[in-house]
Design a protein around this motif. Structure first.
Motif, PDB file in Angstrom:
ATOM      1  N   GLY A 152       0.787  -1.219   0.000  1.00  0.00           N
ATOM      2  CA  GLY A 152       0.000   0.000   0.000  1.00  0.00           C
ATOM      3  C   GLY A 152       0.823   1.274   0.000  1.00  0.00           C
ATOM      4  O   GLY A 152       0.272   2.384   0.005  1.00  0.00           O
ATOM      5  N   LEU A 153       2.153   1.146  -0.003  1.00  0.00           N
ATOM      6  CA  LEU A 153       3.022   2.327   0.019  1.00  0.00           C
ATOM      7  C   LEU A 153       3.100   2.953  -1.371  1.00  0.00           C
ATOM      8  O   LEU A 153       3.197   2.257  -2.384  1.00  0.00           O
ATOM      9  CB  LEU A 153       4.420   1.947   0.483  1.00  0.00           C
ATOM     10  N   GLY A 154       3.066   4.285  -1.408  1.00  0.00           N
ATOM     11  CA  GLY A 154       3.178   4.986  -2.678  1.00  0.00           C
ATOM     12  C   GLY A 154       3.749   6.369  -2.472  1.00  0.00           C
ATOM     13  O   GLY A 154       4.000   6.803  -1.337  1.00  0.00           O
ATOM     14  N   MET A 155       3.954   7.065  -3.571  1.00  0.00           N
ATOM     15  CA  MET A 155       4.465   8.436  -3.490  1.00  0.00           C
ATOM     16  C   MET A 155       3.955   9.241  -4.662  1.00  0.00           C
ATOM     17  O   MET A 155       3.742   8.714  -5.759  1.00  0.00           O
ATOM     18  CB  MET A 155       6.000   8.438  -3.464  1.00  0.00           C
ATOM     19  N   SER A 156       3.725  10.513  -4.420  1.00  0.00           N
ATOM     20  CA  SER A 156       3.417  11.452  -5.492  1.00  0.00           C
ATOM     21  C   SER A 156       4.729  11.894  -6.118  1.00  0.00           C
ATOM     22  O   SER A 156       5.707  12.168  -5.401  1.00  0.00           O
ATOM     23  CB  SER A 156       2.666  12.669  -4.947  1.00  0.00           C
ATOM     24  N   LEU A 157       4.757  11.958  -7.443  1.00  0.00           N
ATOM     25  CA  LEU A 157       5.984  12.293  -8.152  1.00  0.00           C
ATOM     26  C   LEU A 157       5.835  13.600  -8.921  1.00  0.00           C
ATOM     27  O   LEU A 157       4.812  13.842  -9.564  1.00  0.00           O
ATOM     28  CB  LEU A 157       6.349  11.187  -9.148  1.00  0.00           C
ATOM     29  N   ASP A 158       6.875  14.419  -8.871  1.00  0.00           N
ATOM     30  CA  ASP A 158       7.020  15.549  -9.782  1.00  0.00           C
ATOM     31  C   ASP A 158       7.858  15.077 -10.957  1.00  0.00           C
ATOM     32  O   ASP A 158       8.797  14.275 -10.784  1.00  0.00           O
ATOM     33  CB  ASP A 158       7.716  16.719  -9.097  1.00  0.00           C
ATOM     34  N   ILE A 159       7.555  15.562 -12.145  1.00  0.00           N
ATOM     35  CA  ILE A 159       8.325  15.216 -13.334  1.00  0.00           C
ATOM     36  C   ILE A 159       8.830  16.503 -13.968  1.00  0.00           C
ATOM     37  O   ILE A 159       8.084  17.475 -14.111  1.00  0.00           O
ATOM     38  CB  ILE A 159       7.483  14.377 -14.331  1.00  0.00           C
ATOM     39  N   ALA A 160      10.118  16.523 -14.313  1.00  0.00           N
ATOM     40  CA  ALA A 160      10.736  17.717 -14.878  1.00  0.00           C
ATOM     41  C   ALA A 160      11.774  17.294 -15.904  1.00  0.00           C
ATOM     42  O   ALA A 160      12.178  16.128 -15.973  1.00  0.00           O
ATOM     43  CB  ALA A 160      11.385  18.554 -13.783  1.00  0.00           C
ATOM     44  N   VAL A 161      12.196  18.252 -16.713  1.00  0.00           N
ATOM     45  CA  VAL A 161      13.265  18.036 -17.675  1.00  0.00           C
ATOM     46  C   VAL A 161      14.459  18.859 -17.226  1.00  0.00           C
ATOM     47  O   VAL A 161      14.356  20.075 -17.049  1.00  0.00           O
ATOM     48  CB  VAL A 161      12.841  18.445 -19.097  1.00  0.00           C
ATOM     49  N   VAL A 162      15.591  18.186 -17.005  1.00  0.00           N
ATOM     50  CA  VAL A 162      16.810  18.857 -16.553  1.00  0.00           C
ATOM     51  C   VAL A 162      17.959  18.447 -17.470  1.00  0.00           C
ATOM     52  O   VAL A 162      18.324  17.268 -17.529  1.00  0.00           O
ATOM     53  CB  VAL A 162      17.151  18.493 -15.091  1.00  0.00           C
ATOM     54  N   GLU A 163      18.492  19.398 -18.212  1.00  0.00           N
ATOM     55  CA  GLU A 163      19.624  19.150 -19.107  1.00  0.00           C
ATOM     56  C   GLU A 163      19.358  17.969 -20.039  1.00  0.00           C
ATOM     57  O   GLU A 163      20.202  17.092 -20.220  1.00  0.00           O
ATOM     58  CB  GLU A 163      20.900  18.921 -18.302  1.00  0.00           C
ATOM     59  N   GLY A 164      18.161  17.942 -20.609  1.00  0.00           N
ATOM     60  CA  GLY A 164      17.814  16.911 -21.583  1.00  0.00           C
ATOM     61  C   GLY A 164      17.449  15.560 -20.995  1.00  0.00           C
ATOM     62  O   GLY A 164      17.268  14.595 -21.745  1.00  0.00           O
ATOM     63  N   ARG A 165      17.316  15.485 -19.690  1.00  0.00           N
ATOM     64  CA  ARG A 165      16.936  14.228 -19.037  1.00  0.00           C
ATOM     65  C   ARG A 165      15.585  14.382 -18.356  1.00  0.00           C
ATOM     66  O   ARG A 165      15.258  15.463 -17.865  1.00  0.00           O
ATOM     67  CB  ARG A 165      17.979  13.822 -17.995  1.00  0.00           C
ATOM     68  N   LEU A 166      14.833  13.288 -18.300  1.00  0.00           N
ATOM     69  CA  LEU A 166      13.605  13.269 -17.510  1.00  0.00           C
ATOM     70  C   LEU A 166      13.974  12.974 -16.061  1.00  0.00           C
ATOM     71  O   LEU A 166      14.730  12.037 -15.788  1.00  0.00           O
ATOM     72  CB  LEU A 166      12.647  12.196 -18.022  1.00  0.00           C
ATOM     73  N   VAL A 167      13.418  13.761 -15.148  1.00  0.00           N
ATOM     74  CA  VAL A 167      13.714  13.582 -13.734  1.00  0.00           C
ATOM     75  C   VAL A 167      12.401  13.418 -12.976  1.00  0.00           C
ATOM     76  O   VAL A 167      11.532  14.290 -13.028  1.00  0.00           O
ATOM     77  CB  VAL A 167      14.501  14.782 -13.168  1.00  0.00           C
ATOM     78  N   PHE A 168      12.265  12.297 -12.276  1.00  0.00           N
ATOM     79  CA  PHE A 168      11.104  12.020 -11.438  1.00  0.00           C
ATOM     80  C   PHE A 168      11.540  12.179  -9.983  1.00  0.00           C
ATOM     81  O   PHE A 168      12.490  11.533  -9.547  1.00  0.00           O
ATOM     82  CB  PHE A 168      10.591  10.603 -11.665  1.00  0.00           C
ATOM     83  N   SER A 169      10.831  13.021  -9.225  1.00  0.00           N
ATOM     84  CA  SER A 169      11.206  13.288  -7.836  1.00  0.00           C
ATOM     85  C   SER A 169      10.005  13.089  -6.924  1.00  0.00           C
ATOM     86  O   SER A 169       8.898  13.534  -7.233  1.00  0.00           O
ATOM     87  CB  SER A 169      11.717  14.728  -7.678  1.00  0.00           C
ATOM     88  N   SER A 170      10.243  12.455  -5.785  1.00  0.00           N
ATOM     89  CA  SER A 170       9.164  12.251  -4.822  1.00  0.00           C
ATOM     90  C   SER A 170       8.789  13.570  -4.170  1.00  0.00           C
ATOM     91  O   SER A 170       9.659  14.360  -3.797  1.00  0.00           O
ATOM     92  CB  SER A 170       9.591  11.233  -3.760  1.00  0.00           C
TER      93      SER A 170
END
Length: 232
Positions: A152-170
């Motif tokens: 049942g554990l989960g997290m909300s993620l932010d998604i961004a583009v940094v220097e041409g990479r996709l970055v997923f952050s909790s």
């Protein structure tokens, strides 16, 4: 949802005689725009065509996207190692050893019941069966994207583009009980989790997982490299 701006975003030229509006509608029907809708136009266009293709790939029933590669390195502090072992109680969502150079396979399938995607990662081990890590990405919550693991554990993620990479952050962790999402206080979490997806060559990409605690620093950092196998 942000509309794609014609064939320049990973698309193909419209058939002769077809209007641009109809062509864009046809492209949208062929692709999955859920990740795309969470990223600003000016950021999306800085991603490589291969990354845009992976994250707009429509996975129909009976199909999957498959990537093969190897673990480049895995670093863990003592506390990080203990965290990974304790996480076995909820299905083992974290790497459990400091192995490097071992084979790895990732498959992505559509999760119709959860309205998202199931990501399955297999990591070879020197002895015995590979470690299998399952998680589900679902499109909802305060950020529009959630990661669900076992127990049942989960997290909300932010998604961004940094220097041409996709970055997923909790952004926050929660415990899901039936229809309720119960936020977890910071002292019950391992800290911030970050995953990056960056191109390293023709149809190749690096996957980097980092868990950093505000008091104890980096607990786990794993880097793996993959290549496209199935373009479903």
């Amino acid at each position: 949802m942000t509309a794609l701006r014609g064939p320049s975003v990973g698309g193909t030229a419209p058939p002769i005689g077809e209007s641009p509006v109809i062509a864009r509608a046809h492209e949208a029907d062929l692709r999955d725009l859920r990740f795309r809708s969470l990223i600003a136009d000016e950021d999306w266009t800085t991603l490589s065509p291969a990354i845009r293709r992976r994250f707009t790939k429509r996975l129909r029933p009976g199909t999957s996207a498959v990537y093969v590669g190897h673990v480049v390195e895995t670093r863990m502090s003592r506390l990080g190692w203990l965290l990974a072992q304790a996480a076995r109680l909820i299905g083992g969502p974290l790497p459990t050893s400091r192995g490097a150079g071992l084979a790895s396979v990732v498959s992505v399938t559509e999760d119709r019941s959860g309205g998202g995607q199931v990501w399955t990662r297999l990591y070879a081990r020197p002895g015995g069966f590979p470690q299998t890590i399952n998680s589900a990405k679902r499109f909802g919550g305060p950020t529009g994207l959630e990661e669900h693991v076992g127990g049942g554990l989960g997290m909300s993620l932010d998604i961004a583009v940094v220097e041409g990479r996709l970055v997923f952050s909790s952004r926050r962790y929660f415990l899901r009980l039936w229809r309720w999402h119960l936020p977890l206080p910071g002292f019950l979490t391992p800290g911030s989790l970050t995953v990056t997806h960056g191109e390293t060559g023709a149809n190749r990409f690096a996957f980097t997982l980092t868990i950093r605690h505000p008091w104890f620093g980096t607990l786990i950092r794993q880097e793996a490299e993959f290549r496209d196998v199935v373009d479903a």
